[in-house]
Design a protein around this motif. Structure first.
Motif, mmCIF file in Angstrom:
data_model
loop_
_atom_site.group_PDB
_atom_site.id
_atom_site.type_symbol
_atom_site.label_atom_id
_atom_site.label_comp_id
_atom_site.label_asym_id
_atom_site.label_seq_id
_atom_site.Cartn_x
_atom_site.Cartn_y
_atom_site.Cartn_z
ATOM 1 N N GLY A 177 2.261 12.453 -43.178
ATOM 2 C CA GLY A 177 3.279 13.503 -43.059
ATOM 3 C C GLY A 177 2.888 14.507 -41.987
ATOM 4 N N VAL A 178 3.816 15.366 -41.629
ATOM 5 C CA VAL A 178 3.523 16.401 -40.629
ATOM 6 C C VAL A 178 2.560 17.425 -41.223
ATOM 7 N N ASP A 179 1.963 18.232 -40.367
ATOM 8 C CA ASP A 179 1.018 19.253 -40.834
ATOM 9 C C ASP A 179 1.716 20.235 -41.771
ATOM 10 N N GLY A 180 1.064 20.494 -42.899
ATOM 11 C CA GLY A 180 1.634 21.436 -43.864
ATOM 12 C C GLY A 180 2.523 20.776 -44.906
ATOM 13 N N ALA A 181 2.611 19.437 -44.886
ATOM 14 C CA ALA A 181 3.501 18.729 -45.835
ATOM 15 C C ALA A 181 2.936 18.718 -47.251
ATOM 16 N N GLY A 182 1.634 18.941 -47.384
ATOM 17 C CA GLY A 182 1.027 18.971 -48.722
ATOM 18 C C GLY A 182 0.268 17.695 -49.079
ATOM 19 N N LYS A 183 -0.094 16.899 -48.072
ATOM 20 C CA LYS A 183 -0.802 15.628 -48.312
ATOM 21 C C LYS A 183 -2.106 15.822 -49.056
ATOM 22 N N THR A 184 -2.878 16.790 -48.594
ATOM 23 C CA THR A 184 -4.215 16.968 -49.155
ATOM 24 C C THR A 184 -4.144 17.325 -50.638
ATOM 25 N N THR A 185 -3.236 18.215 -51.000
ATOM 26 C CA THR A 185 -3.051 18.608 -52.405
ATOM 27 C C THR A 185 -2.726 17.384 -53.256
ATOM 28 N N GLN A 186 -1.814 16.548 -52.773
ATOM 29 C CA GLN A 186 -1.389 15.382 -53.561
ATOM 30 C C GLN A 186 -2.474 14.307 -53.585
ATOM 31 N N ALA A 187 -3.219 14.169 -52.510
ATOM 32 C CA ALA A 187 -4.295 13.166 -52.481
ATOM 33 C C ALA A 187 -5.367 13.541 -53.514
ATOM 34 N N VAL A 188 -5.676 14.825 -53.609
ATOM 35 C CA VAL A 188 -6.671 15.294 -54.597
ATOM 36 C C VAL A 188 -6.137 15.058 -56.012
ATOM 37 N N LYS A 189 -4.870 15.355 -56.236
ATOM 38 C CA LYS A 189 -4.263 15.141 -57.560
ATOM 39 C C LYS A 189 -4.336 13.667 -57.947
ATOM 40 N N LEU A 190 -4.043 12.814 -56.986
ATOM 41 C CA LEU A 190 -4.070 11.371 -57.264
ATOM 42 C C LEU A 190 -5.486 10.918 -57.622
ATOM 43 N N GLN A 191 -6.459 11.401 -56.872
ATOM 44 C CA GLN A 191 -7.829 10.962 -57.170
ATOM 45 C C GLN A 191 -8.272 11.432 -58.558
ATOM 46 N N GLN A 192 -7.918 12.651 -58.899
ATOM 47 C CA GLN A 192 -8.272 13.167 -60.235
ATOM 48 C C GLN A 192 -7.594 12.345 -61.332
ATOM 49 N N TYR A 193 -6.340 12.014 -61.112
ATOM 50 C CA TYR A 193 -5.589 11.222 -62.096
ATOM 51 C C TYR A 193 -6.232 9.844 -62.290
ATOM 52 N N LEU A 194 -6.573 9.209 -61.182
ATOM 53 C CA LEU A 194 -7.166 7.858 -61.266
ATOM 54 C C LEU A 194 -8.496 7.895 -62.009
ATOM 55 N N GLU A 195 -9.307 8.901 -61.700
ATOM 56 C CA GLU A 195 -10.647 8.983 -62.318
ATOM 57 C C GLU A 195 -10.561 9.389 -63.782
ATOM 58 N N GLN A 196 -9.805 10.468 -64.037
ATOM 59 C CA GLN A 196 -9.835 11.066 -65.377
ATOM 60 C C GLN A 196 -8.893 10.388 -66.364
ATOM 61 N N ASP A 197 -7.679 10.071 -65.949
ATOM 62 C CA ASP A 197 -6.706 9.506 -66.894
ATOM 63 C C ASP A 197 -6.720 7.980 -66.900
ATOM 64 N N CYS A 198 -6.863 7.374 -65.730
ATOM 65 C CA CYS A 198 -6.775 5.905 -65.660
ATOM 66 C C CYS A 198 -8.140 5.242 -65.750
ATOM 67 N N LYS A 199 -9.204 6.036 -65.561
ATOM 68 C CA LYS A 199 -10.576 5.505 -65.626
ATOM 69 C C LYS A 199 -10.794 4.342 -64.649
ATOM 70 N N VAL A 200 -10.246 4.507 -63.454
ATOM 71 C CA VAL A 200 -10.515 3.503 -62.426
ATOM 72 C C VAL A 200 -11.290 4.175 -61.281
ATOM 73 N N PRO A 201 -12.236 3.448 -60.677
ATOM 74 C CA PRO A 201 -13.045 4.057 -59.619
ATOM 75 C C PRO A 201 -12.214 4.323 -58.365
ATOM 76 N N SER A 202 -12.331 5.532 -57.832
ATOM 77 C CA SER A 202 -11.584 5.849 -56.614
ATOM 78 C C SER A 202 -12.376 6.832 -55.764
ATOM 79 N N GLU A 203 -12.106 6.808 -54.469
ATOM 80 C CA GLU A 203 -12.745 7.770 -53.563
ATOM 81 C C GLU A 203 -11.718 8.291 -52.581
ATOM 82 N N LEU A 204 -11.908 9.563 -52.244
ATOM 83 C CA LEU A 204 -10.994 10.262 -51.345
ATOM 84 C C LEU A 204 -11.654 10.402 -49.976
#
Ligand code: TYD
Length: 222
Positions: free
Chosen positions: A17-44
């Motif tokens: 996305g363009v600068d300021g679209a909010g990618k970083t916020t959503q990428a962090v949310k996704l990684q937390q979700y995968l690790e904490q709720d889905c218990k699957v290994p992930s890296e950002l």
């Protein structure tokens, strides 16, 4: 999902996305979700700057002339992004995919096509070919394109920090970049999910979550 999924047990997810679209916020949310709720290994990770070499390249690419950066020709710029990407894939991304890890990257090849071909108006096939060569053809399995008008996106970061070299480019550059992202999404609708990034953070996240839950079912079956 692209064919390269079958070549490794992991999953490669990118945010664009363009600068300021909010990618970083959503990428962090996704990684937390995968690790904490889905218990699957992930890296950002991110481009440019996901490796030691990448950090040095990032410094060169994003410092403004006012901050003492050297002049960078637009083709040299395209080559520097490709060099960062080559190192990032071979050193960081691919080894993790082979271990079954979900790798989430804040930007990948679509950014080069959108910024260097769309924004800078360099030949699209050349830019695509360069990244394809640099990565030995590794494509993302899923891409979330956070789409927003660049002017609204800019207002999100403008008051809190100084713009970098690409962010300092004028409005028509940012508009061409956004348009190229949307063209890519149209041509790769099996891989790229477009999300309206003018919505609030939670609404954007719910759309990503719905899609990733579906994708994970497939990943776990493999
Ligand atoms: P980004 O790291 O998303 O910026 P920040 O962390 O400061 O929000 O991206 C850095 C800049 O690099 C961004 O303006 C887009 C640009 N870029 C390209 O022009 N081509 C590319 O291939 C990539 C990966 C980024």
């Amino acid at each position: 999902m692209s064919d390269n999924k079958r070549k490794y047990p992991g999953l490669f997810i990118t945010f664009e996305g363009v600068d300021g679209a909010g990618k970083t916020t959503q990428a962090v949310k996704l990684q937390q979700y995968l690790e904490q709720d889905c218990k699957v290994p992930s890296e950002l990770t991110k481009e440019p700057g996901g490796t030691a070499l990448g950090k040095a390249i990032r410094q060169l690419l994003l410092t403004t002339p006012e901050e003492g950066a050297p002049r960078i020709d637009e083709r040299a710029e395209a080559l520097l992004y490709a060099a960062d990407r080559s190192e990032h894939i071979s050193e960081f991304v691919y080894p993790r995919l082979c271990k079954g890890i979900i790798v989430i990257s804040d930007r990948y090849i679509d950014s080069s096509i959108a910024y260097q071909s769309g924004g800078r108006e360099l030949n699209e096939a050349a830019i695509e070919g360069l990244s394809d060569w640099a990565t030995k053809g590794l494509q993302a399995d899923r891409t979330y394109l956070l789409d927003i008008d660049p002017t609204s996106a800019r207002s999100r970061f403008e008051t809190t920090r100084v713009s970098d070299r690409l962010e300092s480019e004028p409005e028509p550059f940012q508009d061409r970049t956004r348009q190229e992202f949307l063209n890519l999404a149209k041509n790769h609708s099996d891989r790229i999910v477009v999300i309206d990034a003018s919505q609030d953070i939670d609404n954007v996240w719910q759309q990503i979550k719905t899609d990733i839950d579906r994708l994970l079912q497939h990943y776990k079956e493999c």
